[in-house]
Design a protein around this motif. Structure first.
Motif, PDB file in Angstrom:
ATOM      1  N   HIS A   1       4.996 -26.014 -14.860  1.00  0.00           N
ATOM      2  CA  HIS A   1       4.240 -26.756 -13.864  1.00  0.00           C
ATOM      3  C   HIS A   1       3.265 -25.832 -13.145  1.00  0.00           C
ATOM      4  N   ASP A   2       2.173 -26.405 -12.696  1.00  0.00           N
ATOM      5  CA  ASP A   2       1.179 -25.674 -11.930  1.00  0.00           C
ATOM      6  C   ASP A   2       1.639 -25.585 -10.479  1.00  0.00           C
ATOM      7  N   GLU A   3       1.582 -24.400  -9.903  1.00  0.00           N
ATOM      8  CA  GLU A   3       2.104 -24.198  -8.562  1.00  0.00           C
ATOM      9  C   GLU A   3       1.300 -24.941  -7.507  1.00  0.00           C
TER      10      GLU A   3
ATOM     11  N   ARG B   1      -0.496 -25.310 -18.586  1.00  0.00           N
ATOM     12  CA  ARG B   1      -1.098 -25.174 -19.908  1.00  0.00           C
ATOM     13  C   ARG B   1      -0.017 -24.997 -20.972  1.00  0.00           C
ATOM     14  N   ARG B   2       1.032 -24.238 -20.660  1.00  0.00           N
ATOM     15  CA  ARG B   2       2.093 -24.013 -21.630  1.00  0.00           C
ATOM     16  C   ARG B   2       2.749 -25.337 -22.030  1.00  0.00           C
ATOM     17  N   TYR B   3       3.037 -26.180 -21.046  1.00  0.00           N
ATOM     18  CA  TYR B   3       3.666 -27.472 -21.354  1.00  0.00           C
ATOM     19  C   TYR B   3       2.698 -28.342 -22.157  1.00  0.00           C
TER      20      TYR B   3
ATOM     21  N   VAL C   1       1.213 -31.102 -27.155  1.00  0.00           N
ATOM     22  CA  VAL C   1       0.256 -31.407 -28.221  1.00  0.00           C
ATOM     23  C   VAL C   1       0.817 -31.001 -29.577  1.00  0.00           C
ATOM     24  N   ASP C   2       1.449 -29.840 -29.630  1.00  0.00           N
ATOM     25  CA  ASP C   2       1.989 -29.362 -30.910  1.00  0.00           C
ATOM     26  C   ASP C   2       3.145 -30.230 -31.406  1.00  0.00           C
TER      27      ASP C   2
ATOM     28  N   VAL D   1       0.439 -37.410 -20.115  1.00  0.00           N
ATOM     29  CA  VAL D   1       0.738 -36.049 -19.679  1.00  0.00           C
ATOM     30  C   VAL D   1      -0.507 -35.512 -18.983  1.00  0.00           C
ATOM     31  N   VAL D   2      -0.373 -35.179 -17.714  1.00  0.00           N
ATOM     32  CA  VAL D   2      -1.496 -34.676 -16.924  1.00  0.00           C
ATOM     33  C   VAL D   2      -1.203 -33.211 -16.592  1.00  0.00           C
TER      34      VAL D   2
END
Length: 754
Positions: free
Chosen positions: A341-343, A350-352, A357-358, A406-407
């Protein structure tokens, strides 16, 4: 008192405190070892002891002089406590020198009182040190740690008291001695407990750890007194006091190192730092086990206190480790959440997003969004306002995308959406996102309209293809929505090829300049020229500026290419002045990109070129776009520096960028170049001519020159003159020409269309 005198009298930290304290401790060890073989005066062992304590007092006082606030008060209190210990050491030295004894060295009530007062002051200083708050699990762990240390200390104290009664009997002086020794031991326990319980401390943990061994000085001195009884000239207290001074000096040294280092890492405890406290219960258990085992092997039995204390200690350690494991599980969950999650916004990271996507199996659409001109907005609103804008936009995306999407915030001002379904199913959501761009966002008390670029892909390899589409969208000044197709791959390959060839072309001299005349209406007399860059490859193929200039900006080569253009244009303008006279040609214009304006050396580069070619600054016009300086900041500062040089500033493609009229007030503009789109509307309806007429009127009232661009017909030229325009350029008059053709025009041997 004079301020200088006050500073001279104030205690100061000296870097030699710790080395000298170490020397005193080593000297004491050497005296004790030598004293077991040869006799000497009984006061000799007290010299390193008193010197070591004096150094600790000076080190604490000097450290308080370099600190402030809570930190200053802590070290000042510790210095006072150590001063009492020093006084006790001096008092004990006097006892040894004046009181006759045979066997146990004397220890007067005055000396004991000074030791106890110094110890109590040290304990009070530690208890008054702020420690910060913890979660309930951390507080429970700290309480259990406190209980573990307390039980261990209790078991050790019971054994010590038994040993002391056996050695010293029940005399009142002996009990006072034991009381003092236990108090000193408690001080050490308080230090250890304070280190474990504090989540935040203004004092570095290293300094506190150096203070903690001082607690064993009292009990150890009592033990050494009995060990050294065969040598009356030696003393257990004298043996340990230099080490008290050494540990004190090292604690002050640790404080100085933390103060000199970058930031203040000691003020916030990192989770890893606290986990070192997990070793404390294990060490305590080991020490208690060793003590109990030794007692049992020596006596063959254990006391009730020792057995009960050992069992209670084991139960506390088990409970403590159980709570610690639960806390570790919570920490792992927190770390996992933070990784995905973005703080700032609370969106996915971006990792999630990449992992999502993969792992796709059903059709999805990836939408990548970039906030345009966010850097300029952030500069104007400030970092807090920029963060508020990002958070507000994240809320908007979450609301518009729906629960199944997914946002994610991919970094900086870039966001990502992963929408279930193909492009037909996700088109309504994309339309809502596009329509919402016209709605203002509230950030830091401002209403801000945020323009975006969007890249969309709905086939295989979503993330990469969406990034390609987004790159294409952001390459356009007006921003747009671009959906991926195969042609974007070809364009990307073409740009990569151009990027690889640009530097080689500059080194090989493949670039050259053309000049398009700017004429005076209505007669068509040339009053200046605009310089235009061209690229002819070695193989004879010509590359359009619309293809290579954006690539040069993306790669940063525009800085080097722009420097070559400015130098070449200045050299050519100076040559025309020498050949045709200083008044033969008004001004030569050169286009400067937004990327060049952000270069801090831009103004200096222009000034150097003018000086090098002896060209008056007024004979050079720098053309900039409205978008390049819309956000102010570095770009606008560069333009102001160029204007101060005497260079003329022209706004190119005027009327098509951001806040055009506002820029006329904030940017030092000398001329505006009205965009071709307004010229094309002439000789049409009154509504089509309205903007061109209004711009001419505004420029006249603000005493600005106006140049109409893209004039292609005589009717357009005539109507522009009627509307108040006095200068123009376009194919009607001349196409871009080489410098030799301009020479012919200046000689009068070549004319141009009128």
């Amino acid at each position: 008192m004079h301020p200088l005198a006050s500073r001279l009298r104030a205690p100061r930290w000296r870097p030699w405190f710790a080395p000298v304290a170490l020397l005193m401790a080593l000297a004491e060890v050497a005296l004790i070892v030598a004293g077991t073989h040869v006799a000497f005066h009984r006061l000799l062992v007290w010299a390193p002891a008193v010197c070591g304590l004096s150094i600790a007092v000076a080190a604490f006082a000097g450290t308080s002089g370099t600190a402030d606030g809570t930190l200053r008060m802590f070290w000042r209190r510790v210095a006072v406590a150590m001063a009492f210990v020093l006084a006790a050491g001096i008092s004990q030295t006097i006892d040894v020198a004046t009181v006759p004894y045979d066997g146990m060295p004397p220890l007067g009530s005055r000396t004991l009182l000074l030791y106890v007062v110094g110890t109590l002051l040290a304990i009070a200083s530690l208890l008054r040190l702020p420690g910060g708050g913890r979660s309930w699990r951390q507080m429970t762990t700290a309480v259990l740690d406190l209980a573990v240390v307390t039980v261990t200390a209790g078991v050790a104290t019971s054994e010590y008291l038994g040993w002391a009664v056996d050695r010293f009997g029940g005399r009142a002086s002996a009990w006072w001695l034991n009381l003092a020794m236990v108090a000193i031991g408690v001080a050490g326990v308080v230090v250890v407990v304070k280190i474990m319980a504090a989540s935040r401390s203004p004092v570095p943990r290293a300094a506190l750890w150096w203070l903690s061994p001082i607690g064993i000085a009292g009990p150890l001195s009592a033990v050494l007194m009995t060990v050294l009884l065969p040598w009356p000239h030696l003393n257990g207290s004298a043996a340990v006091l230099p080490f008290v001074g050494l540990f004190g000096a090292l604690a002050a040294h640790a404080q100085q190192r933390a103060r000199a280092g970058p930031g203040a890492p000691s003020r916030v405890a990192h989770p890893a730092v606290y986990r070192r406290g997990a070793a404390i219960p294990l060490v305590a258990t080991g020490m208690t086990g060793l003590l109990v085992g030794t007692v049992y092997l020596r006596t063959g039995h254990l006391t009730t206190v020792q057995v009960a204390g050992t069992l209670l200690l084991l139960l506390l350690v088990v409970a403590r480790q159980a709570v610690a494991l639960a806390e570790n599980a919570t920490l792992l969950d927190t770390v996992a959440h933070q990784a995905m999650h973005d703080e700032l916004t609370g969106l996915r990271s971006r990792r999630y997003f990449t992992a999502a996507v993969d792992g796709l199996e059903s059709p999805h659409t990836a939408v990548l969004i970039d906030l345009r001109d966010f850097r300029s907005i952030n500069d104007s609103l400030g970092p807090a306002g920029g963060d508020a804008l990002l958070t507000a936009y994240a809320d908007r995306l979450t609301r518009l995308a729906g629960e199944r999407a997914v946002v994610a915030r991919l970094g900086g001002d870039e966001f990502g959406l992963l929408l279930p379904g193909d492009h037909r199913e996700t088109a309504p959501t994309v339309d809502r996102l596009r329509a919402a761009c016209g709605e203002p966002l509230s950030a830091a008390g401002h209403e801000v309209i945020v323009e975006v670029s969007m890249g969309i892909a709905d086939d295989a390899d979503l993330h990469r293809r969406a990034e390609i589409a987004l790159r294409e969208a952001t390459a356009h000044a007006d921003g747009r929505v671009v959906r991926y197709d195969a042609s974007l791959e070809r364009q990307l390959t073409q740009r990569a090829t151009i990027a690889a060839d640009l530097r080689r072309a500059l080194a090989n001299g493949e670039f050259y300049m053309l000049y398009q005349p700017v004429v005076e209406l209505p007669h068509g007399r040339m009053t200046g020229v605009e310089s235009l860059i061209r690229w002819a490859r070695a193989d004879g193929r010509v590359v359009s500026p619309t293809d290579f200039v954006p690539v040069a900006e993306e790669t940063g080569l525009i800085i080097e290419l722009g420097a070559w253009i400015i130098d070449t244009v200045c050299a050519q303008a100076a040559a025309w002045r020498r050949v045709h006279g200083p008044d033969a040609l008004g001004s030569v214009a050169v286009n400067v990109s937004a990327r060049q304006l952000l270069d801090p050396a831009c103004a200096e580069l222009v000034a150097a070129a003018l000086t090098r070619h002896d060209l008056p600054p007024s004979r050079l016009t720098v053309e900039i776009t409205e978008t390049a300086v819309f956000g102010g900041g570095r770009a606008l500062a560069t333009v102001q520096a160029l204007s101060e040089l005497g260079v003329k500033i022209a706004l190119d493609d005027f009327g098509t960028g951001h806040s055009s009229l506002g820029l006329l007030r904030t940017c030092p503009v000398d001329a505006i170049k009205v965009d071709k789109s307004f010229v094309d509307g002439l000789n049409g309806t009154p509504q089509q001519e309205a903007i061109a007429a209004a711009l001419a009127d505004i420029a006249a009232k603000m005493e600005l020159d106006t140049v109409a661009e893209g004039v292609e017909t005589a009717e357009q030229a005539r109507r522009l003159f009627e509307l108040g325009y006095r200068r123009a350029q376009g194919f009607l008059f001349a196409r871009p020409l080489p410098a030799a053709a301009i020479d012919e025009m200046l000689d009068g041997t070549a004319g141009m269309a009128a």
